[in-house]
Design an enzyme around this catalytic site. Structure first.
Site, PDB file in Angstrom:
ATOM      1  N   PHE A  81      52.151 -90.566 -78.240  1.00 33.23           N
ATOM      2  CA  PHE A  81      52.195 -90.028 -79.607  1.00 33.23           C
ATOM      3  C   PHE A  81      53.618 -89.969 -80.152  1.00 33.23           C
ATOM      4  CE2 PHE A  81      48.669 -87.884 -77.411  1.00 33.23           C
ATOM      5  CZ  PHE A  81      47.613 -88.109 -78.279  1.00 33.23           C
ATOM      6  N   SER A 125      48.687 -96.738 -86.814  1.00 29.97           N
ATOM      7  CA  SER A 125      48.392 -96.168 -88.127  1.00 29.97           C
ATOM      8  C   SER A 125      47.736 -97.210 -89.018  1.00 29.97           C
ATOM      9  CB  SER A 125      49.713 -95.719 -88.762  1.00 29.97           C
ATOM     10  OG  SER A 125      49.549 -95.471 -90.133  1.00 29.97           O
ATOM     11  N   TYR A 151      59.064 -97.162 -91.362  1.00 25.89           N
ATOM     12  CA  TYR A 151      58.158 -96.429 -90.461  1.00 25.89           C
ATOM     13  C   TYR A 151      56.927 -97.277 -90.153  1.00 25.89           C
ATOM     14  CZ  TYR A 151      54.141 -93.598 -89.206  1.00 25.89           C
ATOM     15  OH  TYR A 151      52.992 -93.141 -88.588  1.00 25.89           O
ATOM     16  N   LYS A 155      55.358 -99.258 -86.491  1.00 22.97           N
ATOM     17  CA  LYS A 155      53.994 -99.232 -85.916  1.00 22.97           C
ATOM     18  C   LYS A 155      53.511-100.659 -85.679  1.00 22.97           C
ATOM     19  CE  LYS A 155      53.503 -94.885 -85.633  1.00 22.97           C
ATOM     20  NZ  LYS A 155      53.530 -94.272 -84.329  1.00 22.97           N
ATOM     21  N   ARG A 292      53.970 -92.403-106.840  1.00 21.60           N
ATOM     22  CA  ARG A 292      54.970 -92.493-105.767  1.00 21.60           C
ATOM     23  C   ARG A 292      55.097 -93.964-105.358  1.00 21.60           C
ATOM     24  NH1 ARG A 292      53.853 -89.288-100.158  1.00 21.60           N
ATOM     25  NH2 ARG A 292      52.125 -90.748-100.075  1.00 21.60           N
ATOM     26  N   ASP A 295      52.623 -96.322-102.901  1.00 21.14           N
ATOM     27  CA  ASP A 295      51.251 -95.814-102.735  1.00 21.14           C
ATOM     28  C   ASP A 295      50.226 -96.859-103.166  1.00 21.14           C
ATOM     29  OD1 ASP A 295      51.504 -93.351-101.586  1.00 21.14           O
ATOM     30  OD2 ASP A 295      51.452 -92.215-103.471  1.00 21.14           O
TER      31      ASP A 295
HETATM   32  P1  NAD Z   1      54.432 -85.022 -84.909  1.00 19.75           P
HETATM   33  O1  NAD Z   1      55.784 -85.224 -85.480  1.00 19.75           O
HETATM   34  O2  NAD Z   1      53.776 -83.710 -85.090  1.00 19.75           O
HETATM   35  O3  NAD Z   1      54.443 -85.359 -83.341  1.00 19.75           O
HETATM   36  C1  NAD Z   1      55.290 -86.338 -82.777  1.00 19.75           C
HETATM   37  C2  NAD Z   1      56.049 -85.685 -81.626  1.00 19.75           C
HETATM   38  O4  NAD Z   1      56.910 -86.659 -81.030  1.00 19.75           O
HETATM   39  C3  NAD Z   1      56.921 -84.525 -82.081  1.00 19.75           C
HETATM   40  O5  NAD Z   1      56.583 -83.360 -81.335  1.00 19.75           O
HETATM   41  C4  NAD Z   1      58.353 -84.987 -81.791  1.00 19.75           C
HETATM   42  O6  NAD Z   1      59.179 -83.918 -81.399  1.00 19.75           O
HETATM   43  C5  NAD Z   1      58.123 -86.005 -80.676  1.00 19.75           C
HETATM   44  N1  NAD Z   1      59.154 -87.052 -80.576  1.00 19.75           N
HETATM   45  C6  NAD Z   1      59.631 -87.849 -81.574  1.00 19.75           C
HETATM   46  N2  NAD Z   1      60.548 -88.687 -81.078  1.00 19.75           N
HETATM   47  C7  NAD Z   1      60.643 -88.442 -79.733  1.00 19.75           C
HETATM   48  C8  NAD Z   1      61.432 -88.977 -78.682  1.00 19.75           C
HETATM   49  N3  NAD Z   1      62.323 -89.942 -78.893  1.00 19.75           N
HETATM   50  N4  NAD Z   1      61.280 -88.471 -77.431  1.00 19.75           N
HETATM   51  C9  NAD Z   1      60.392 -87.479 -77.187  1.00 19.75           C
HETATM   52  N5  NAD Z   1      59.625 -86.926 -78.143  1.00 19.75           N
HETATM   53  C10 NAD Z   1      59.755 -87.402 -79.410  1.00 19.75           C
HETATM   54  O7  NAD Z   1      53.511 -86.199 -85.481  1.00 19.75           O
HETATM   55  P2  NAD Z   1      51.929 -86.383 -85.398  1.00 19.75           P
HETATM   56  O8  NAD Z   1      51.391 -86.241 -86.772  1.00 19.75           O
HETATM   57  O9  NAD Z   1      51.368 -85.579 -84.301  1.00 19.75           O
HETATM   58  O10 NAD Z   1      51.874 -87.924 -85.038  1.00 19.75           O
HETATM   59  C11 NAD Z   1      51.723 -88.390 -83.711  1.00 19.75           C
HETATM   60  C12 NAD Z   1      51.781 -89.897 -83.720  1.00 19.75           C
HETATM   61  O11 NAD Z   1      50.742 -90.398 -84.555  1.00 19.75           O
HETATM   62  C13 NAD Z   1      53.087 -90.478 -84.280  1.00 19.75           C
HETATM   63  O12 NAD Z   1      53.439 -91.614 -83.532  1.00 19.75           O
HETATM   64  C14 NAD Z   1      52.727 -90.836 -85.703  1.00 19.75           C
HETATM   65  O13 NAD Z   1      53.534 -91.869 -86.198  1.00 19.75           O
HETATM   66  C15 NAD Z   1      51.282 -91.275 -85.534  1.00 19.75           C
HETATM   67  N6  NAD Z   1      50.508 -91.177 -86.783  1.00 19.75           N
HETATM   68  C16 NAD Z   1      50.481 -89.993 -87.456  1.00 19.75           C
HETATM   69  C17 NAD Z   1      49.775 -89.900 -88.646  1.00 19.75           C
HETATM   70  C18 NAD Z   1      49.765 -88.600 -89.446  1.00 19.75           C
HETATM   71  O14 NAD Z   1      49.474 -88.642 -90.642  1.00 19.75           O
HETATM   72  N7  NAD Z   1      50.040 -87.443 -88.847  1.00 19.75           N
HETATM   73  C19 NAD Z   1      49.084 -91.009 -89.144  1.00 19.75           C
HETATM   74  C20 NAD Z   1      49.116 -92.199 -88.427  1.00 19.75           C
HETATM   75  C21 NAD Z   1      49.832 -92.264 -87.221  1.00 19.75           C
HETATM   76  C1  UD1 Z   2      51.472 -91.905 -96.006  1.00 25.34           C
HETATM   77  C2  UD1 Z   2      52.337 -93.113 -95.712  1.00 25.34           C
HETATM   78  C3  UD1 Z   2      51.740 -93.891 -94.540  1.00 25.34           C
HETATM   79  C4  UD1 Z   2      51.504 -92.979 -93.341  1.00 25.34           C
HETATM   80  C5  UD1 Z   2      50.621 -91.816 -93.772  1.00 25.34           C
HETATM   81  C6  UD1 Z   2      50.347 -90.837 -92.651  1.00 25.34           C
HETATM   82  C7  UD1 Z   2      53.393 -93.718 -97.845  1.00 25.34           C
HETATM   83  C8  UD1 Z   2      53.487 -94.767 -98.900  1.00 25.34           C
HETATM   84  N1  UD1 Z   2      52.487 -93.948 -96.881  1.00 25.34           N
HETATM   85  O1  UD1 Z   2      50.224 -92.362 -96.399  1.00 25.34           O
HETATM   86  O2  UD1 Z   2      52.602 -94.934 -94.169  1.00 25.34           O
HETATM   87  O3  UD1 Z   2      50.869 -93.696 -92.294  1.00 25.34           O
HETATM   88  O4  UD1 Z   2      51.278 -91.118 -94.856  1.00 25.34           O
HETATM   89  O5  UD1 Z   2      51.535 -90.276 -92.174  1.00 25.34           O
HETATM   90  O6  UD1 Z   2      54.113 -92.741 -97.852  1.00 25.34           O
HETATM   91  N2  UD1 Z   2      50.149 -87.049-102.582  1.00 25.34           N
HETATM   92  C9  UD1 Z   2      50.398 -86.340-103.735  1.00 25.34           C
HETATM   93  N3  UD1 Z   2      51.379 -85.394-103.726  1.00 25.34           N
HETATM   94  C10 UD1 Z   2      52.134 -85.137-102.604  1.00 25.34           C
HETATM   95  C11 UD1 Z   2      51.870 -85.862-101.427  1.00 25.34           C
HETATM   96  C12 UD1 Z   2      50.866 -86.820-101.462  1.00 25.34           C
HETATM   97  O7  UD1 Z   2      49.744 -86.545-104.758  1.00 25.34           O
HETATM   98  O8  UD1 Z   2      53.026 -84.280-102.677  1.00 25.34           O
HETATM   99  C13 UD1 Z   2      49.070 -88.053-102.595  1.00 25.34           C
HETATM  100  C14 UD1 Z   2      49.574 -89.450-102.307  1.00 25.34           C
HETATM  101  O9  UD1 Z   2      49.889 -90.111-103.488  1.00 25.34           O
HETATM  102  C15 UD1 Z   2      48.366 -90.054-101.596  1.00 25.34           C
HETATM  103  C16 UD1 Z   2      47.663 -88.875-100.943  1.00 25.34           C
HETATM  104  O10 UD1 Z   2      48.175 -87.716-101.564  1.00 25.34           O
HETATM  105  O11 UD1 Z   2      47.496 -90.572-102.534  1.00 25.34           O
HETATM  106  C17 UD1 Z   2      47.931 -88.805 -99.450  1.00 25.34           C
HETATM  107  O12 UD1 Z   2      49.322 -88.862 -99.247  1.00 25.34           O
HETATM  108  P1  UD1 Z   2      49.980 -88.806 -97.795  1.00 25.34           P
HETATM  109  O13 UD1 Z   2      49.487 -87.609 -97.087  1.00 25.34           O
HETATM  110  O14 UD1 Z   2      51.448 -88.972 -97.948  1.00 25.34           O
HETATM  111  O15 UD1 Z   2      49.335 -90.069 -97.041  1.00 25.34           O
HETATM  112  P2  UD1 Z   2      49.307 -91.630 -97.426  1.00 25.34           P
HETATM  113  O16 UD1 Z   2      49.857 -91.869 -98.772  1.00 25.34           O
HETATM  114  O17 UD1 Z   2      47.967 -92.145 -97.147  1.00 25.34           O
END
Ligand code: NAD
Ligand code: UD1
Length: 335
Positions: A81, A125, A151, A155, A292, A295
């Site tokens: 993660f 993602s 970012y 991925k 944004r 988006d």
């Molecule tokens: P998060 O930031 O809550 O968790 C990620 C954790 O990784 C954190 O606790 C951070 O301290 C740790 N970390 C970062 N870099 C590190 C390093 N170099 N060494 C050790 N630890 C490190 O994020 P999350 O929402 O739980 O996401 C988990 C994974 O899922 C991430 O890879 C993220 O990109 C991916 N992801 C998240 C979302 C989302 O919307 N939350 C969507 C798609 C994919």
């Molecule tokens: C974003 C990232 C995507 C990432 C995902 C989960 C961008 C362009 N994409 O996607 O790469 O994988 O988060 O981490 O940033 N919104 C508002 N007001 C806000 C915040 C969000 O209106 O203050 C809207 C956005 O326009 C979007 C929706 O809410 O339509 C969801 O936003 P967000 O949670 O940032 O996720 P993604 O845009 O899907």
């Protein structure tokens, strides 16, 4: 029973997955550098499960530290993660993202190989799909085209690196999980999304508007070609997402498998605001602002592959996610 190492296991998705794994009988250790999470999450996991995972505060960029963990502990599978995930920050500091996410993963894969650990489940993602002709994303679509930020590219690159590692090593087993938009919190209210610093994603911002830390939500555009004009996303309850990892542990086979983890049903920003207001009983202050950059109007998961092959599908609704988020918020007031 497999012994698991969760990198980033004190983070949002990692912590919920560790809970599900422990409750399914797995022994799980966590490694995290606490850049975006807190060590107190370990105590909350103990309160929920009655088991305290072994925790290593270490950075994936520090090969010596990570190697030592693998030298002193046996693991069957790594759930990876750990990573940085702030899209806007990645545009401003691309090298930080390439260094942390890609070098961190390459280090991890090298150390796994040195210790004959051959199974990995990676947090990818929906962002890897970039821009597609259809908003219903399916695993067979080409990835990597039109990704709008570094970012997202980390991925995509990591997916390709893992695929190459599987080509080079016959025993290597990997699953790439393409998450859609994780929301919600554990029903206990003890763990949830609690990022350090200023959040970028919709739900953590709504949470901060609700408790007054941010004055109002800016809705990024209401002139999209959707029913109410706001963007639509596939929001998935983090507990459903966590369960998706548990089932994958029984489906690792030689080579690489890829699954979308989403509900298959999108909601607009206005629908999310309405669901939050319904669950909290309070008005959420918001204003409509401009779009944004980067988006897309809408996208959602075709989750048929995970439904069929993993026998996994989402069980929790947006209303469940809002209830659990509010419960988590109430529980954490004054912490
Ligand atoms: P998060 O930031 O809550 O968790 C990620 C954790 O990784 C954190 O606790 C951070 O301290 C740790 N970390 C970062 N870099 C590190 C390093 N170099 N060494 C050790 N630890 C490190 O994020 P999350 O929402 O739980 O996401 C988990 C994974 O899922 C991430 O890879 C993220 O990109 C991916 N992801 C998240 C979302 C989302 O919307 N939350 C969507 C798609 C994919
Ligand atoms: C974003 C990232 C995507 C990432 C995902 C989960 C961008 C362009 N994409 O996607 O790469 O994988 O988060 O981490 O940033 N919104 C508002 N007001 C806000 C915040 C969000 O209106 O203050 C809207 C956005 O326009 C979007 C929706 O809410 O339509 C969801 O936003 P967000 O949670 O940032 O996720 P993604 O845009 O899907």
């Amino acid at each position: 029973m497999k012994k698991i190492l969760a990198t980033g296991g004190t983070g949002y998705i990692g912590s919920h997955t560790v809970v599900e794994l422990i409750q399914s009988g797995y022994e799980v250790d966590i490694v995290d550098n606490l850049f975006n999470s807190k060590a107190t999450v370990i105590d909350e996991i103990f309160k929920i499960t009655g088991k305290k995972p072994k925790f290593f505060k270490a950075d994936l960029l520090n090969k010596e530290e990570i190697s030592e963990i693998f030298a002193n502990n046996h693991y069957d599978t790594v759930l990876h993660f750990a990573g940085l995930k702030a899209v806007g920050e990645s545009v401003e500091k691309p090298l930080l993202y390439y260094r942390n996410n890609i070098e961190g993963t390459v280090n991890l894969l090298e150390i796994m190989q040195a210790h004959d650990v051959n199974e990995i489940i990676f947090s990818s993602s929906a962002t890897v799909y970039g821009v597609q002709e259809s908003p219903e994303y399916i695993e067979t679509m080409q990835t990597g085209v039109g990704i709008s930020n570094p970012y997202g590219r980390t991925k995509y690159f990591i997916e390709e690196i893992i695929k190459d590692q599987a080509i080079a090593n016959d025993n290597f087993k990997a699953i790439l999980l393409r998450y859609f938009n994780p929301v919600g919190a554990h029903p206990s209210g003890l763990i949830g999304e609690d990022p350090n610093g200023i959040p970028n994603n919709l739900m953590p911002i709504i949470m901060r508007v609700s408790d007054g830390r941010i004055p109002e939500l800016s809705v990024y555009g209401n002139d999209y070609p959707t029913e109410d004009g706001t963007c639509r996303r596939d929001y998935i309850h983090v507990v459903d997402l966590a369960k998706g990892h548990t089932v994958c542990l029984n489906h690792l086979e030689k080579g690489v498998k890829i699954y979308n983890l989403g509900s298959g049903a999108p909601n607009s920003v206005m629908e999310i605001i309405a669901a939050f207001e319904k669950a909290s009983g309070e008005k959420l202050p918001y204003k409509i602002v401009g779009r944004r950059a980067g988006d897309l109007a809408e996208f959602w998961a075709n989750a048929n592959k995970a439904n069929k092959e993993l026998n996994w599908s989402t069980e929790l609704s947006i209303d469940d996610a809002m209830r659990d988020t509010i419960n988590f918020l109430k529980n954490n007031k004054g912490k």
